[in-house]
Write a protein that holds these residues in place. Structure first.
Motif, PDB file in Angstrom:
ATOM      1  N   LEU A  46       1.001  -1.044  -0.023  1.00 16.28           N
ATOM      2  CA  LEU A  46       0.139   0.027   0.100  1.00 16.28           C
ATOM      3  C   LEU A  46       1.050   1.405  -0.057  1.00 16.28           C
ATOM      4  O   LEU A  46       0.675   2.104  -0.606  1.00 16.28           O
ATOM      5  CB  LEU A  46      -0.927  -0.128   1.075  1.00 16.28           C
ATOM      6  CG  LEU A  46      -1.749   1.237   1.447  1.00 16.28           C
ATOM      7  CD1 LEU A  46      -2.936   0.987   0.196  1.00 16.28           C
ATOM      8  CD2 LEU A  46      -2.213   1.046   2.718  1.00 16.28           C
ATOM      9  N   LEU A  47       1.832   1.173   0.755  1.00 20.02           N
ATOM     10  CA  LEU A  47       2.813   2.253   0.972  1.00 20.02           C
ATOM     11  C   LEU A  47       3.503   2.643  -0.436  1.00 20.02           C
ATOM     12  O   LEU A  47       3.951   3.785  -1.063  1.00 20.02           O
ATOM     13  CB  LEU A  47       3.691   2.307   2.145  1.00 20.02           C
ATOM     14  CG  LEU A  47       3.016   2.503   3.465  1.00 20.02           C
ATOM     15  CD1 LEU A  47       4.009   2.168   4.547  1.00 20.02           C
ATOM     16  CD2 LEU A  47       2.449   3.788   3.612  1.00 20.02           C
ATOM     17  N   LEU A  48       3.988   1.551  -0.911  1.00 20.72           N
ATOM     18  CA  LEU A  48       4.778   1.372  -2.220  1.00 20.72           C
ATOM     19  C   LEU A  48       3.783   1.912  -3.235  1.00 20.72           C
ATOM     20  O   LEU A  48       4.177   2.793  -4.253  1.00 20.72           O
ATOM     21  CB  LEU A  48       5.562   0.154  -2.562  1.00 20.72           C
ATOM     22  CG  LEU A  48       6.346  -0.310  -1.861  1.00 20.72           C
ATOM     23  CD1 LEU A  48       6.803  -1.680  -2.309  1.00 20.72           C
ATOM     24  CD2 LEU A  48       7.694   0.390  -2.225  1.00 20.72           C
ATOM     25  N   GLY A  49       2.718   1.679  -3.391  1.00 15.05           N
ATOM     26  CA  GLY A  49       1.637   2.029  -4.361  1.00 15.05           C
ATOM     27  C   GLY A  49       1.258   3.522  -4.148  1.00 15.05           C
ATOM     28  O   GLY A  49       1.435   4.298  -5.109  1.00 15.05           O
ATOM     29  N   ILE A  50       1.355   4.192  -3.060  1.00 12.85           N
ATOM     30  CA  ILE A  50       1.152   5.458  -2.838  1.00 12.85           C
ATOM     31  C   ILE A  50       2.302   6.074  -3.197  1.00 12.85           C
ATOM     32  O   ILE A  50       2.084   7.365  -4.050  1.00 12.85           O
ATOM     33  CB  ILE A  50       0.697   5.909  -1.138  1.00 12.85           C
ATOM     34  CG1 ILE A  50      -0.725   5.366  -0.774  1.00 12.85           C
ATOM     35  CG2 ILE A  50       0.916   7.208  -1.054  1.00 12.85           C
ATOM     36  CD1 ILE A  50      -0.928   5.256   0.543  1.00 12.85           C
ATOM     37  N   PHE A  51       3.483   5.959  -2.725  1.00 18.68           N
ATOM     38  CA  PHE A  51       4.735   6.783  -3.284  1.00 18.68           C
ATOM     39  C   PHE A  51       4.908   6.516  -4.710  1.00 18.68           C
ATOM     40  O   PHE A  51       5.444   7.595  -5.381  1.00 18.68           O
ATOM     41  CB  PHE A  51       5.966   6.387  -2.395  1.00 18.68           C
ATOM     42  CG  PHE A  51       5.625   6.685  -0.737  1.00 18.68           C
ATOM     43  CD1 PHE A  51       5.664   7.867  -0.548  1.00 18.68           C
ATOM     44  CD2 PHE A  51       5.934   5.689   0.263  1.00 18.68           C
ATOM     45  CE1 PHE A  51       5.383   8.253   0.942  1.00 18.68           C
ATOM     46  CE2 PHE A  51       5.681   6.065   1.571  1.00 18.68           C
ATOM     47  CZ  PHE A  51       5.499   7.431   1.810  1.00 18.68           C
ATOM     48  N   ALA A  52       4.790   5.480  -5.252  1.00 22.40           N
ATOM     49  CA  ALA A  52       5.015   5.263  -6.615  1.00 22.40           C
ATOM     50  C   ALA A  52       4.139   6.190  -7.435  1.00 22.40           C
ATOM     51  O   ALA A  52       4.349   6.866  -8.412  1.00 22.40           O
ATOM     52  CB  ALA A  52       4.936   3.826  -7.006  1.00 22.40           C
ATOM     53  N   GLY A  53       2.858   6.174  -7.012  1.00 23.09           N
ATOM     54  CA  GLY A  53       1.693   7.147  -7.559  1.00 23.09           C
ATOM     55  C   GLY A  53       2.120   8.499  -7.674  1.00 23.09           C
ATOM     56  O   GLY A  53       1.901   9.253  -8.524  1.00 23.09           O
ATOM     57  N   LYS A  54       2.617   8.997  -6.493  1.00 25.53           N
ATOM     58  CA  LYS A  54       3.048  10.314  -6.202  1.00 25.53           C
ATOM     59  C   LYS A  54       4.214  10.656  -7.369  1.00 25.53           C
ATOM     60  O   LYS A  54       4.178  11.749  -7.929  1.00 25.53           O
ATOM     61  CB  LYS A  54       3.226  10.606  -4.885  1.00 25.53           C
ATOM     62  CG  LYS A  54       2.096  10.739  -4.019  1.00 25.53           C
ATOM     63  CD  LYS A  54       2.764  11.182  -2.510  1.00 25.53           C
ATOM     64  CE  LYS A  54       1.316  11.250  -1.821  1.00 25.53           C
ATOM     65  NZ  LYS A  54       1.776  11.620  -0.314  1.00 25.53           N
ATOM     66  N   LYS A  55       5.051   9.689  -7.385  1.00 24.58           N
ATOM     67  CA  LYS A  55       6.216   9.937  -8.277  1.00 24.58           C
ATOM     68  C   LYS A  55       5.744   9.942  -9.696  1.00 24.58           C
ATOM     69  O   LYS A  55       6.351  10.610 -10.421  1.00 24.58           O
ATOM     70  CB  LYS A  55       7.366   9.040  -8.151  1.00 24.58           C
ATOM     71  CG  LYS A  55       8.104   9.185  -6.682  1.00 24.58           C
ATOM     72  CD  LYS A  55       9.143   8.257  -6.533  1.00 24.58           C
ATOM     73  CE  LYS A  55      10.069   8.725  -5.357  1.00 24.58           C
ATOM     74  NZ  LYS A  55      11.397   8.086  -5.244  1.00 24.58           N
ATOM     75  N   ALA A  56       4.966   9.108  -9.983  1.00 26.43           N
ATOM     76  CA  ALA A  56       4.469   8.903 -11.323  1.00 26.43           C
ATOM     77  C   ALA A  56       3.663  10.222 -11.780  1.00 26.43           C
ATOM     78  O   ALA A  56       3.695  10.958 -12.752  1.00 26.43           O
ATOM     79  CB  ALA A  56       3.571   7.781 -11.603  1.00 26.43           C
TER      80      ALA A  56
END
Length: 61
Positions: A46-56
């Motif tokens: 969940l945290l990886l998805g949130i941070f990867a989504g912000k970077k994208a």
């Protein structure tokens, strides 16, 4: 992983009904460990998805 934890709980319940207390206790312990691992993996992804989504999103702006 949650399916395995639930399966272990069902096996533990059947073993307890049939009088195999040691097996039932062991299966409950296994189910708890599997549930904790599943919860930790859920939070990590969940945290990886949130941070990867912000970077994208930042890359697109």
């Amino acid at each position: 992983m949650i399916k395995l934890a639930l399966l272990c709980l069902v096996i533990a319940e059947v073993a307890a009904i049939l009088g195999f207390g040691g097996l039932a206790g062991t299966m409950v312990d296994v189910a708890i460990v599997l549930a904790v691992i599943a919860a930790v993996l859920f939070v990590v992804f969940l945290l990886l998805g949130i941070f990867a989504g912000k970077k994208a999103k930042d890359m697109l702006d």
